[in-house]
Scaffold this motif. Structure first.
Motif, short mmCIF file in Angstrom:
data_model
loop_
_atom_site.label_atom_id
_atom_site.label_comp_id
_atom_site.label_asym_id
_atom_site.label_seq_id
_atom_site.Cartn_x
_atom_site.Cartn_y
_atom_site.Cartn_z
N ALA A 174 0.85 -1.20 0.00
CA ALA A 174 0.00 0.00 0.00
C ALA A 174 0.88 1.25 0.00
CB ALA A 174 -0.91 0.00 1.23
N ARG A 175 1.96 1.19 0.77
CA ARG A 175 2.84 2.35 0.84
C ARG A 175 3.49 2.61 -0.53
NH1 ARG A 175 7.47 3.89 5.12
NH2 ARG A 175 6.58 2.24 6.36
N VAL A 176 3.93 1.54 -1.19
CA VAL A 176 4.52 1.67 -2.53
C VAL A 176 3.51 2.29 -3.50
CG1 VAL A 176 5.29 0.27 -4.51
CG2 VAL A 176 6.17 -0.23 -2.22
N LEU A 177 2.24 1.98 -3.30
CA LEU A 177 1.19 2.49 -4.20
C LEU A 177 0.65 3.85 -3.74
CD1 LEU A 177 -0.77 -0.84 -4.89
CD2 LEU A 177 0.81 0.37 -6.41
N GLY A 178 1.24 4.40 -2.67
CA GLY A 178 0.81 5.72 -2.21
C GLY A 178 -0.52 5.72 -1.47
N PHE A 181 -1.81 4.37 5.60
CA PHE A 181 -1.59 3.30 6.58
C PHE A 181 -2.79 3.22 7.52
CE2 PHE A 181 -0.42 2.10 10.88
CZ PHE A 181 0.22 0.90 10.67
N PRO A 182 -3.21 2.04 7.99
CA PRO A 182 -2.75 0.72 7.53
C PRO A 182 -3.34 0.38 6.17
CG PRO A 182 -4.43 0.47 9.21
CD PRO A 182 -4.23 1.95 9.04
N GLY A 183 -2.50 -0.22 5.32
CA GLY A 183 -2.84 -0.32 3.91
C GLY A 183 -3.84 -1.39 3.52
N GLY A 222 9.26 -11.79 -1.21
CA GLY A 222 9.59 -11.75 -2.63
C GLY A 222 8.49 -11.08 -3.45
N LEU A 223 7.27 -11.35 -3.08
CA LEU A 223 6.12 -10.75 -3.76
C LEU A 223 6.13 -9.23 -3.59
CD1 LEU A 223 3.29 -10.70 -5.07
CD2 LEU A 223 2.34 -11.33 -2.83
N LYS A 224 6.39 -8.81 -2.35
CA LYS A 224 6.42 -7.38 -2.04
C LYS A 224 7.50 -6.68 -2.87
CE LYS A 224 9.04 -6.45 1.23
NZ LYS A 224 9.67 -6.76 2.50
N THR A 225 8.69 -7.30 -2.95
CA THR A 225 9.80 -6.74 -3.73
C THR A 225 9.43 -6.70 -5.21
OG1 THR A 225 11.28 -7.73 -2.13
CG2 THR A 225 12.28 -6.97 -4.17
N ARG A 236 10.08 4.85 -13.73
CA ARG A 236 11.29 5.24 -14.47
C ARG A 236 10.99 5.50 -15.93
NH1 ARG A 236 14.34 1.67 -11.66
NH2 ARG A 236 13.98 0.04 -13.20
N ALA A 237 10.06 4.71 -16.46
CA ALA A 237 9.69 4.87 -17.86
C ALA A 237 8.75 6.06 -18.06
CB ALA A 237 9.03 3.59 -18.36
N GLY A 238 8.42 6.74 -16.95
CA GLY A 238 7.56 7.92 -17.04
C GLY A 238 6.11 7.57 -17.35
N GLU A 239 5.75 6.32 -17.07
CA GLU A 239 4.37 5.90 -17.34
C GLU A 239 3.54 5.92 -16.05
OE1 GLU A 239 4.46 2.08 -19.26
OE2 GLU A 239 6.06 2.77 -20.60
N PRO A 240 2.24 6.19 -16.13
CA PRO A 240 1.43 6.19 -14.91
C PRO A 240 1.32 4.77 -14.33
CG PRO A 240 0.03 6.40 -16.86
CD PRO A 240 1.46 6.48 -17.34
N VAL A 241 1.21 4.69 -13.00
CA VAL A 241 1.07 3.38 -12.34
C VAL A 241 -0.42 3.06 -12.21
CG1 VAL A 241 1.50 2.06 -10.23
CG2 VAL A 241 3.21 3.72 -11.04
N PRO A 242 -0.85 1.95 -12.82
CA PRO A 242 -2.27 1.58 -12.69
C PRO A 242 -2.52 0.99 -11.29
CG PRO A 242 -1.10 -0.03 -14.03
CD PRO A 242 -0.08 0.96 -13.60
N VAL A 243 -2.77 1.87 -10.33
CA VAL A 243 -2.82 1.47 -8.91
C VAL A 243 -3.84 0.35 -8.66
CG1 VAL A 243 -3.39 2.28 -6.58
CG2 VAL A 243 -1.95 3.68 -8.06
N ALA A 244 -5.03 0.49 -9.20
CA ALA A 244 -6.07 -0.51 -8.95
C ALA A 244 -5.67 -1.89 -9.50
CB ALA A 244 -7.40 -0.06 -9.56
N ASP A 245 -5.06 -1.89 -10.70
CA ASP A 245 -4.67 -3.16 -11.32
C ASP A 245 -3.53 -3.83 -10.54
OD1 ASP A 245 -6.54 -2.88 -13.37
OD2 ASP A 245 -5.15 -1.74 -14.63
N VAL A 246 -2.56 -3.02 -10.09
CA VAL A 246 -1.44 -3.59 -9.33
C VAL A 246 -1.96 -4.10 -7.98
CG1 VAL A 246 0.78 -3.10 -8.25
CG2 VAL A 246 0.25 -2.11 -10.48
N ALA A 247 -2.82 -3.32 -7.33
CA ALA A 247 -3.38 -3.74 -6.04
C ALA A 247 -4.14 -5.05 -6.20
CB ALA A 247 -4.31 -2.65 -5.49
#
Ligand code: KG4
Ligand code: ZN
Length: 348
Positions: A174-178, A181-183, A222-225, A236-247
């Motif tokens: 959750a923290r990585v995705l902005g 807390f608690p995530g 390992g999953l978290k990393t 880094r690639a300057g692309e938006p992070v699809p937060v919902a999809d990653v979550a």
């Protein structure tokens, strides 16, 4: 003791000051004061802050629980308290309060294990546990698969996490995705809008070799990393992070492994009852997938309602009431608070 013993339970292992009152298998009060907002800006629970908050909240929360239940302290048959595991200073506040009550009222004291209490709480919602039952316990500090012949004195460990707890992984991702807390609850919420097949994140300890050595163990580090690397590459690639999809993809990986191993444990131990408890058991996707897989395997699934999955005093009272009902001896009044109390030790 009409309806069973009247027990007050105190929980202070982390950041919730919980006081619950149970009569037998009936929940009468569940008062919780949380210091979570005081920790939010640090991104994790600060032990010293939690202990002070318990000290301030303890007496008002006991009074609130008694009002809610419509009982007086004099009416109680016993006091139960979380003796461990948890934050040492936080546990000390609850144990000291419980000892004071027990001495002042002349009532027996039961120092109990927080993890067994997460299992026992389901009794106030769904009645006595099947014996044995398999329990999947997933919280911010623990992830364990347990064989539970008797929650009041016989809890056996089948496996546990070898690194992060499931809830800890939720909070870190959750923290990585902005997310705040608690995530866990935030990941749960945003994931409902996401595609869980968007990224195929790794399923820890599920390969053939790992299943031989760590059949019922978990690993989420390992999953978290892997999630953090994926997000960094995107940034880094300057692309938006699809937060919902990653979550949703992360959550799917956690829930897939948890439910797969829990069902396997039931099948391989010939136990057709599974109970899921602890804070992460509030997760919507975990509840849905567990139900689906248990139905398919002919396993009877029990999960406390989400409000009883996170830390509370009712769970401690529920376990205490079972101990009194089963005639277990009270704890000694010099019982310690044990921050690393093993899951197999139900009573201090
Ligand atoms: O059992 P609990 O309240 O405290 C401990 O004993 O650790 O569990 C807290 C953990 C936190 O990591 C929190 O993020 C997680 O449970 N949690 C959830 C959800 N609700 C709480 N994780 C995933 N989905 C949820 N809905
Ligand atoms: Zn807990």
């Amino acid at each position: 003791m009409t309806g069973g013993p009247l027990v007050l339970g105190i929980e202070t292992s982390c950041d919730e000051t919980g006081v619950g009152i149970v009569r037998g298998q009936i929940l009468l009060a569940d008062a919780v004061a949380s210091s979570v907002e005081e920790h939010a800006r640090f991104g994790g629970v600060v032990p010293e802050v939690a202990s002070r908050a318990h000290l301030e909240a303890m007496v008002p929360t006991i009074e609130r629980a008694c009002r809610e239940a419509g009982v007086r302290l004099d009416d109680l048959d016993a006091i139960a308290v979380t003796a461990g595991p948890g934050l040492a200073g936080a546990l000390l506040v609850g144990v000291a309060a419980a000892k004071s009550l027990a001495v002042a009222l002349g009532k027996p004291l039961y120092g109990v294990n927080h993890l067994a209490a997460h299992v026992a709480v389901d009794i106030v919602e769904h009645g006595l546990l099947a014996e044995p039952t398999i329990a999947l316990l997933v919280s911010g500090g623990h992830s364990s698969l347990l064989l539970v012949p008797d929650v009041t004195h016989d809890v056996r460990s089948l496996g546990s996490t070898i690194d992060d707890a499931a809830g800890e992984a939720f909070d870190k991702v959750a923290r990585v995705l902005g997310l705040p807390f608690p995530g866990g609850p935030h990941v749960d919420r945003v994931a409902t809008e996401g595609n869980s097949a968007f990224v195929a994140f790794p399923r820890g300890l599920t390969s053939g070799k790992d299943m031989a050595r760590h059949r019922y163990d978990f690993s989420f580090s390992g999953l978290k990393t892997s999630v953090a690397r994926w997000v960094e590459a995107r940034e880094r690639a300057g692309e938006p992070v699809p937060v919902a999809d990653v979550a949703a993809s992360f959550q799917e990986a956690v829930v897939d492994v948890l439910t797969r191993k829990a069902v396997l444990a039931c099948q391989e131990h010939g136990v057709d009852h599974l109970l899921i408890g602890g804070g992460v058991a509030a997760n919507t996707r975990l509840r849905a997938m567990a139900q689906q897989r248990c139905d398919a395997a002919g396993i009877l699934l029990r999960m406390p309602r989400p409000g009883l999955c996170t830390d509370n005093g009712a769970m401690v009272a529920a376990l205490g009431a079972q101990m009194v009902s089963k005639g277990r001896s009270a704890s000694a009044l010099d019982l310690p608070a044990d921050s690393s109390m093993p899951v197999t030790l139900v009573q201090a």
